[in-house]
Write a protein that holds these residues in place. Structure first.
Motif, short mmCIF file in Angstrom:
data_model
loop_
_atom_site.label_atom_id
_atom_site.label_comp_id
_atom_site.label_asym_id
_atom_site.label_seq_id
_atom_site.Cartn_x
_atom_site.Cartn_y
_atom_site.Cartn_z
N GLN A 163 -7.17 5.16 5.01
CA GLN A 163 -6.58 5.05 6.35
C GLN A 163 -6.79 3.66 6.94
OE1 GLN A 163 -9.03 7.03 5.37
NE2 GLN A 163 -10.54 7.47 6.98
N VAL A 164 -7.90 3.02 6.58
CA VAL A 164 -8.15 1.64 7.03
C VAL A 164 -7.11 0.70 6.44
CG1 VAL A 164 -9.80 -0.27 6.96
CG2 VAL A 164 -10.62 2.07 7.33
N LEU A 165 -6.79 0.92 5.16
CA LEU A 165 -5.78 0.07 4.51
C LEU A 165 -4.41 0.28 5.13
CD1 LEU A 165 -6.76 0.45 0.73
CD2 LEU A 165 -7.54 -1.24 2.40
N ILE A 166 -4.05 1.52 5.39
CA ILE A 166 -2.73 1.78 5.97
C ILE A 166 -2.61 1.09 7.32
CG2 ILE A 166 -1.26 3.60 6.92
CD1 ILE A 166 -2.30 5.43 4.67
N GLU A 167 -3.65 1.15 8.12
CA GLU A 167 -3.62 0.47 9.42
C GLU A 167 -3.51 -1.04 9.23
OE1 GLU A 167 -3.32 -0.10 13.36
OE2 GLU A 167 -3.26 1.81 12.28
N ALA A 168 -4.23 -1.58 8.24
CA ALA A 168 -4.15 -3.03 7.99
C ALA A 168 -2.75 -3.44 7.56
CB ALA A 168 -5.18 -3.43 6.93
N PHE A 169 -2.09 -2.60 6.76
CA PHE A 169 -0.76 -2.95 6.26
C PHE A 169 0.34 -2.73 7.30
CE2 PHE A 169 -2.85 -3.48 2.31
CZ PHE A 169 -2.00 -4.26 1.53
N ARG A 170 0.00 -2.20 8.47
CA ARG A 170 0.94 -2.24 9.58
C ARG A 170 1.14 -3.68 10.05
NH1 ARG A 170 2.00 2.79 11.23
NH2 ARG A 170 0.38 4.38 10.90
N HIS A 171 0.10 -4.47 9.85
CA HIS A 171 0.13 -5.86 10.32
C HIS A 171 0.28 -6.87 9.19
CE1 HIS A 171 -1.32 -4.12 14.10
NE2 HIS A 171 -2.24 -3.48 13.38
N PHE A 172 0.13 -6.40 7.95
CA PHE A 172 0.21 -7.28 6.78
C PHE A 172 1.36 -6.81 5.90
CE2 PHE A 172 -0.85 -8.64 2.48
CZ PHE A 172 -1.24 -9.95 2.68
N GLN A 173 2.43 -7.60 5.87
CA GLN A 173 3.63 -7.17 5.14
C GLN A 173 4.05 -8.17 4.07
OE1 GLN A 173 6.68 -6.10 7.96
NE2 GLN A 173 5.36 -4.63 9.02
N GLN A 174 3.15 -9.11 3.73
CA GLN A 174 3.47 -10.09 2.71
C GLN A 174 3.36 -9.53 1.30
OE1 GLN A 174 1.55 -10.41 5.40
NE2 GLN A 174 1.17 -12.57 5.95
N ALA A 175 2.80 -8.35 1.17
CA ALA A 175 2.66 -7.71 -0.14
C ALA A 175 2.64 -6.20 0.07
CB ALA A 175 1.39 -8.17 -0.85
N ASP A 176 2.82 -5.45 -1.02
CA ASP A 176 2.81 -4.00 -0.95
C ASP A 176 1.39 -3.46 -1.14
OD1 ASP A 176 5.52 -4.25 -0.74
OD2 ASP A 176 5.97 -3.41 -2.73
N LEU A 177 1.21 -2.22 -0.73
CA LEU A 177 -0.02 -1.48 -1.02
C LEU A 177 0.35 -0.31 -1.92
CD1 LEU A 177 -2.98 -0.61 -0.68
CD2 LEU A 177 -2.29 0.59 1.42
N LEU A 178 -0.21 -0.29 -3.13
CA LEU A 178 0.00 0.82 -4.06
C LEU A 178 -1.27 1.67 -4.07
CD1 LEU A 178 1.77 -0.96 -7.05
CD2 LEU A 178 2.73 -0.10 -4.91
N ILE A 179 -1.10 2.98 -3.90
CA ILE A 179 -2.22 3.90 -3.79
C ILE A 179 -2.16 4.86 -4.98
CG2 ILE A 179 -3.29 5.69 -2.38
CD1 ILE A 179 -1.88 4.36 0.06
N ALA A 180 -3.12 4.75 -5.89
CA ALA A 180 -3.16 5.60 -7.09
C ALA A 180 -4.29 6.60 -6.96
CB ALA A 180 -3.36 4.74 -8.34
N GLY A 181 -3.94 7.88 -6.92
CA GLY A 181 -4.96 8.91 -6.81
C GLY A 181 -4.41 10.12 -6.08
N ALA A 182 -5.26 11.12 -5.92
CA ALA A 182 -4.88 12.35 -5.22
C ALA A 182 -6.13 12.90 -4.56
CB ALA A 182 -4.30 13.37 -6.20
N GLY A 183 -5.93 13.80 -3.59
CA GLY A 183 -7.07 14.39 -2.92
C GLY A 183 -6.66 15.15 -1.68
N ALA A 184 -7.66 15.79 -1.07
CA ALA A 184 -7.39 16.68 0.06
C ALA A 184 -6.86 15.95 1.29
CB ALA A 184 -8.68 17.44 0.42
#
Length: 409
Positions: free
Chosen positions: A253-274
């Motif tokens: 969730q910290v990364l998602i919030e950071a990427f609201r303001h950082f759009q020069q690259a993508d965020l890829l999230i590999a994994g699963a969970g509750a």
């Protein structure tokens, strides 16, 4: 060292596994078997089925001198897990464990995550030299990870209130002195980081702890070599990657919030969970944040290699952090918070450390703008892996410990 008969005892083991502790046991098992030891693994399939909403996935091969002993009792096994949780010792599986750990006449019994397999009481089983690796904080925390009230790292002990807040029944054995009596049966406790020794002793753990960091296996490092068939992921767009379980404590969730303001690259999230549904909801409207699900090792190798950096935003105290080594093995740097064992791992090179979201964004921007800086840090990480976290280094230290404690040569 002469070939030994070694038994690994762990609640989770691949493919019936969730996190890094089971992966380490698998890697250590195969490394010891490649060296020539006969290695047995006792693990609890019932625990995986009780806590998982998915079947075991992916293939985990072994050398021929590895013998698996999965314990699976169905509904009876689920009842046994509750009793182990409460009483801190095996009950329904007592006879099977006793027969395995005593009857097989092992030279070494190496305990790992035993929280649901037998609790601290299982440490009394068997007559071999006994080791126990502290993969998480279970011996000093009923919630395992020193994550207080599901909102912050633990800084003061409120164990009963925290347990009730987490909707778990208090564990009776934690209030009887049983833990300290049982751990006295172990010849050596092992911590994968200096942080483990510090946090355990801060919380009153009475036994000495030997430092022996995790390692990345040679065979996997060789497989991490780029192949001619490997294509650049993400259609060539620059990206950062997160790899791990999608749980609140892992900090995506910290990364998602950071990427609201950082759009020069993508965020890829590999994994699963509750926590995945909540994370997907947070990422609505952010097309440069993508969820990839569970991936096999080959796909992850390519993703690690071509990433600008691996992001490890854990909110809890990590006792090590597997994605650091998996990234270092392909010369990819990491960006980690100043918490737990993570800064310790990058101290000798291989990454950047941040203390808040602003510094996280600055670190990402630095590496995105400067490929040369990114490559230098990646090379430092690879050198650190070869020096401190190689299979050869780990086995040498492991055998030295066995020699000192048990006289094996």
């Amino acid at each position: 060292m002469r070939p030994l008969k070694i038994c690994m005892v762990t609640t989770f083991y691949p493919p019936a596994n969730f996190g890094g502790d089971g992966i380490f046991v698998y890697r250590l098992t195969n490394a010891l078997a490649r060296y020539g030891h006969e290695v047995h693994v006792v693990h609890d399939v019932d625990a995986f089925h009780l806590l998982s909403n998915r079947p075991p996935q992916h293939n985990f091969p072994h050398p021929p001198n590895v013998v698996l002993h999965p314990l699976e009792y169905g509904k009876r096994g689920e009842i046994d897990l509750l009793m182990v949780h409460q009483l801190g010792r095996p009950l329904l599986k007592h006879a099977a464990l006793q027969e395995l750990l005593t009857g097989e006449q092992f030279d070494v019994i190496h305990f790992h995550n035993i929280s649901l397999l037998g609790g601290p009481g299982i440490l009394r089983y068997g007559d071999a030299l006994k080791l126990c690796t502290l993969h998480e904080c279970w011996f000093v925390c009923p919630m395992h990870v020193l994550w207080r009230f599901d909102r912050e790292p633990c800084t003061r002990r409120t164990c009963l209130a925290c347990t009730l807040h987490g909707r778990r029944p208090p564990q009776l054995w934690r209030y009887t002195g049983q833990r300290d009596r049982d751990i006295a049966q172990v010849d050596a406790f092992i911590g994968p980081s200096h942080f483990v020794e510090e946090i355990y002793h801060r919380h009153g753990f009475p036994a000495p702890i030997h430092y022996l960091p995790y390692f990345f296996p040679d065979v996997e490092a060789e497989a991490h070599g780029e192949t001619a068939q490997e294509t650049t992921p993400n259609d060539g767009r620059p990206y950062f990657i997160f790899v791990g379980r999608l749980e609140k404590i892992k900090g995506v969730q910290v990364l998602i919030e950071a990427f609201r303001h950082f759009q020069q690259a993508d965020l890829l999230i590999a994994g699963a969970g509750a926590y995945e549904p909540e994370l997907r909801a947070m990422a609505q409207g952010l097309p440069h944040v993508r969820f990839l699900g569970l991936l096999d090792h080959a796909r992850l190798r390519a993703l690690y290699r071509h990433a600008i950096a691996t992001l490890i935003p854990s909110l809890c105290y990590e006792t090590f952090g597997w994605p650091t080594l998996e990234s270092f093995a392909v010369s990819t740097p990491v960006i980690v918070p100043d918490r737990g064992a993570l800064p310790e791992i990058v101290r000798s090179g291989g990454g950047l450390v941040y203390t808040n979201t602003v510094e996280l964004i600055e670190a990402m921007a630095t590496l995105q703008r400067s490929p040369a800086r990114r490559d230098t840090l990646g090379a430092d990480g690879y050198a650190s892996y070869r020096t401190h976290y190689s299979e050869e280094s780990h086995l040498a230290q492991y055998h030295r410990l066995l020699g000192e404690l048990g006289g094996f040569n």
